[in-house]
Design a protein around this motif. Sequence first.
Motif, PDB file in Angstrom:
ATOM      1  N   VAL A 100       6.820  -1.180   4.685  1.00 24.15           N
ATOM      2  CA  VAL A 100       6.584  -1.774   5.382  1.00 24.15           C
ATOM      3  C   VAL A 100       4.785  -2.235   5.772  1.00 24.15           C
ATOM      4  N   LEU A 101       4.746  -1.215   6.705  1.00 21.77           N
ATOM      5  CA  LEU A 101       3.519  -0.690   7.456  1.00 21.77           C
ATOM      6  C   LEU A 101       2.336   0.127   6.970  1.00 21.77           C
ATOM      7  N   VAL A 102       2.710   1.009   6.110  1.00 25.05           N
ATOM      8  CA  VAL A 102       1.919   1.101   5.221  1.00 25.05           C
ATOM      9  C   VAL A 102       2.011   0.884   2.836  1.00 25.05           C
ATOM     10  N   VAL A 103       2.756   0.940   2.877  1.00 26.49           N
ATOM     11  CA  VAL A 103       1.882   0.976   1.394  1.00 26.49           C
ATOM     12  C   VAL A 103       2.313  -0.886   1.465  1.00 26.49           C
ATOM     13  N   ARG A 104       3.313  -2.347   1.391  1.00 28.24           N
ATOM     14  CA  ARG A 104       3.219  -3.440   1.643  1.00 28.24           C
ATOM     15  C   ARG A 104       0.609  -3.878   1.931  1.00 28.24           C
ATOM     16  N   LYS A 105       0.757  -2.760   3.229  1.00 29.96           N
ATOM     17  CA  LYS A 105      -0.474  -2.724   3.226  1.00 29.96           C
ATOM     18  C   LYS A 105      -0.930  -2.693   2.177  1.00 29.96           C
ATOM     19  N   ALA A 106      -1.657  -1.595   1.367  1.00 30.83           N
ATOM     20  CA  ALA A 106      -1.822  -0.862   0.724  1.00 30.83           C
ATOM     21  C   ALA A 106      -2.352  -2.052  -0.550  1.00 30.83           C
ATOM     22  N   LYS A 107      -0.821  -2.713  -1.332  1.00 30.40           N
ATOM     23  CA  LYS A 107      -1.402  -3.488  -2.140  1.00 30.40           C
ATOM     24  C   LYS A 107      -1.793  -4.822  -1.880  1.00 30.40           C
ATOM     25  N   GLN A 108      -2.095  -5.285  -0.373  1.00 32.54           N
ATOM     26  CA  GLN A 108      -3.092  -6.177  -0.237  1.00 32.54           C
ATOM     27  C   GLN A 108      -4.422  -6.325  -0.902  1.00 32.54           C
ATOM     28  N   ALA A 109      -4.906  -4.307  -0.670  1.00 33.31           N
ATOM     29  CA  ALA A 109      -6.683  -4.149  -1.454  1.00 33.31           C
ATOM     30  C   ALA A 109      -6.006  -4.125  -3.849  1.00 33.31           C
ATOM     31  N   GLU A 110      -5.281  -4.850  -3.831  1.00 39.12           N
ATOM     32  CA  GLU A 110      -5.121  -5.183  -5.256  1.00 39.12           C
ATOM     33  C   GLU A 110      -5.538  -3.737  -5.834  1.00 39.12           C
ATOM     34  N   ILE A 111      -4.190  -2.499  -6.003  1.00 37.78           N
ATOM     35  CA  ILE A 111      -4.725  -1.346  -6.119  1.00 37.78           C
ATOM     36  C   ILE A 111      -3.834  -1.481  -7.644  1.00 37.78           C
TER      37      ILE A 111
END
Length: 251
Positions: A100-111
């Motif tokens: 929730v805190l890391v991976v889901r936030k990183a997904k917002q960068a369109e990886i």
Amino acid sequence: MSNLAIKAGRKLFERNLEQYQPADPMYETYVDKKGRQRRRRRETPPGLSKRDAKILKSVQKRAHYLDKGFSLCGLRFGWTFIIGIIPGAGDIADATLNYVLVVRKAKQAEIPGWLLRQMLLNNAVSAAVGFIPFAGDIVLAMFKANSRNAALLEEFLRIRGEEFLKAERERVQDPQTVKPGAGRAPDEHVPGKQERTASGFGGGWFRRGSKGSKKDKDKAPAAGPSVSAPSPDRGRFVEDVPPMNEGSKHV
């Protein structure tokens, strides 16, 4: 055992642990002028949009406190280690926080998908090791899945920023995967990127030169017909009318 021997053993233990731990996602170490090691905040890679820079800083900060917020005997650990001590429920809570805190936030960068799968794999390894009583918590504190995922995101965004600052013909990465300039607002200017205007790059020099210099304007003759000065032998209120031709006297 003397205090000197204890300090030497602790330093050796810290150096050995550093070989198995990923770097701190939020801070980097450097040597100052006096030869002492200092810590400073990591710089944001150039060429990123405000959205990507904000996402990266948020992921780095969260990963730092989840993995390296505390230090004890050379071992840096965070909230994942403390929560993971609780049998069963702590491991589930760790896996949830990591996503929730890391991976889901990183997904917002369109990886891309392959990078997301690597992050999920790190979380899966962390969750599986965490179920091993006590020893699993020690390995989990050294593995630090969140710090690894933050490093993956930083490296990917670094490549994205480098590709965006290049000219389109000089780019070597797949634009569909890297997505240079992703998250950039229509009127947002990224430092280091030379923008093209309607009149070309910059265009100020040619635009200024087309108007002419001030000296040229002073030398240029005034527009419109010239008016001759009134003759001194005419009256003050008599218009200076040109003399009539001989043929125009006899009408």
